[in-house]
Design an enzyme around this catalytic site. Structure first.
Site, PDB file in Angstrom:
ATOM      1  N   HIS A  30      34.742  46.970  42.619  1.00 13.74           N
ATOM      2  CA  HIS A  30      33.937  46.311  41.580  1.00 13.74           C
ATOM      3  C   HIS A  30      32.567  46.967  41.380  1.00 13.74           C
ATOM      4  O   HIS A  30      31.570  46.288  41.105  1.00 13.74           O
ATOM      5  CB  HIS A  30      33.762  44.827  41.885  1.00 13.74           C
ATOM      6  N   HIS A  71      35.757  37.865  36.301  1.00 12.87           N
ATOM      7  CA  HIS A  71      36.413  37.433  37.530  1.00 12.87           C
ATOM      8  C   HIS A  71      36.465  35.907  37.605  1.00 12.87           C
ATOM      9  O   HIS A  71      36.076  35.304  38.618  1.00 12.87           O
ATOM     10  CB  HIS A  71      35.667  37.999  38.734  1.00 12.87           C
ATOM     11  N   GLU A  84      42.943  38.970  35.826  1.00 16.79           N
ATOM     12  CA  GLU A  84      41.889  39.899  35.445  1.00 16.79           C
ATOM     13  C   GLU A  84      42.477  41.062  34.631  1.00 16.79           C
ATOM     14  O   GLU A  84      43.144  41.936  35.175  1.00 16.79           O
ATOM     15  CB  GLU A  84      41.189  40.444  36.688  1.00 16.79           C
TER      16      GLU A  84
END
Length: 357
Positions: A107, A181, A323
């Site tokens: 991320h 998220h 996602e």
């Protein structure tokens, strides 16, 4: 349609974070400019009251102290994992943060987009009303090349469609892969093991023991990962414990290994859903549409004991994430759909959550 703004809190450096509420007369969502974070999605129940169907925190302080779960927040510059925390563009190696098992990048690394206050403003366009967030990610941030102008827009329309638009431009070649998220629980409490899920997907990405794709696609036909026919999340979860954490190919992947560029008319039409999630107890349904090639299914395997909204203690499998994104480790896999944004191009990713209740 109504959009309101209020102060959510103040960071230690004096920056003020704002909270926006967008309401269409039937449902609403709340979002803060701290990390472009969805703090709540409120859907009516049978009693005429409303339940919040995403996990997170009640206060700004809760999100600031969040150790990395990114509840409802944007993640980037590259969502998901990049193997060995590096990639090569035009012969030059770019080294990133090793924030995942001290080996890979997850991320974006340690400098997280969800811990930044973005520029924000209320907007109204053909997709509804909502909020636009923007910032410039400077060259070298998180180790990535290029000054990247980012715009993230969340809108709601009268059809109960929450639309997330991600746009980016750059002055140097760079990977870009943005997603949100959000942790969904359409019941509003408990686990999601009785939620039903249907996904149009032939394959998942095979991964190694560090969750980095090998480059091979694995068929889901007839096994525990197959959601082409609707089933509960709990039906086969014991076969994949601690739970699902897999990137599925969306319907834009074809059997002859060609990657399609879907038009908006295609992926927003009935039948173009990448996923359909339903809570049978409340009869709430969320349909997910996207123009992205992958979707990470994650069943909140590691949230046991986390203190969330109003002191709620979250349980394993207390939510599910869907996602939409480029494939993890795409910068290092030539056979994956390209994730490199070049000067003169525009990154344009879209996710739509359509709620029915």
């Amino acid at each position: 349609m109504k959009v309101t703004k209020q102060i959510f809190g103040t960071l230690g450096n004096g920056q003020v974070a704002n909270l926006y509420t967008v309401y269409n007369g039937k449902m609403s969502f709340c979002v803060t400019d701290y990390g472009c974070t969805l703090t709540g999605i409120f859907l009516p129940n049978k009693l005429g009251l409303k339940d919040d169907v995403i996990l997170g925190h009640s206060t700004l302080e809760g999100f600031i102290k969040d150790p990395g779960y990114s509840f409802g927040s944007i993640v980037g510059r590259f969502a998901n994992r990049i193997g060995d925390a590096k990639f090569v563009i035009d012969g030059k190696t770019y080294n990133l943060d090793k924030n995942d098992n001290e080996i890979n990048t997850l991320h974006g690394g340690f400098t997280r987009y969800d811990h930044m206050v973005w520029n924000s403003k209320i907007i109204s366009n053909k997709n509804g009303k909502g909020v636009e967030f923007s910032r410039v990610s400077p060259d070298g941030e998180q180790g990535f090349p290029g000054n990247v102008k980012l715009t993230v827009t969340y809108t709601l329309n009268d059809n109960n469609e929450l639309r997330l638009d991600y746009k980016a431009t750059t002055d140097a070649k760079t990977p870009v892969n943005l997603t949100n998220h959000a942790y969904f629980n359409l019941h509003g409490s408990g686990t999601v093991l009785n939620h039903t899920l249907q996904m149009k997907s032939e394959s998942i990405l095979e991964v190694n023991d560090k969750l980095i794709p090998t480059g091979t696609l694995t068929s889901v036909s007839g096994n525990a990962y197959d959601f082409n026919t609707k089933k509960t999340l709990g039906q086969d979860i014991e076969k994949v414990m601690p739970g699902y954490d897999n990137c599925y190919t969306t319907c834009w992947y074809t059997k002859d290994s060609q990657w399609l560029e879907p038009t908006e008319e295609c992926f927003t039409a009935e039948g173009g859903e990448a996923a359909i999630l339903t809570d049978p107890e409340t009869n709430r349904t969320m349909k997910v549409y996207t123009n992205q090639p992958g979707m990470q299914l994650y069943t909140a395997n590691w949230i046991e004991g986390i203190i969330g909204k109003s002191g709620t203690v979250y349980k394993q499998h207390g939510a599910v994430c869907l996602e939409t994104q480029a494939f993890p480790d795409a910068p290092n896999k030539d056979n994956f759909p390209c994730c490199i944004l070049e000067p003169g191009e525009e990154y344009n990713a879209v996710t739509i959550y359509k709620f029915e209740f």
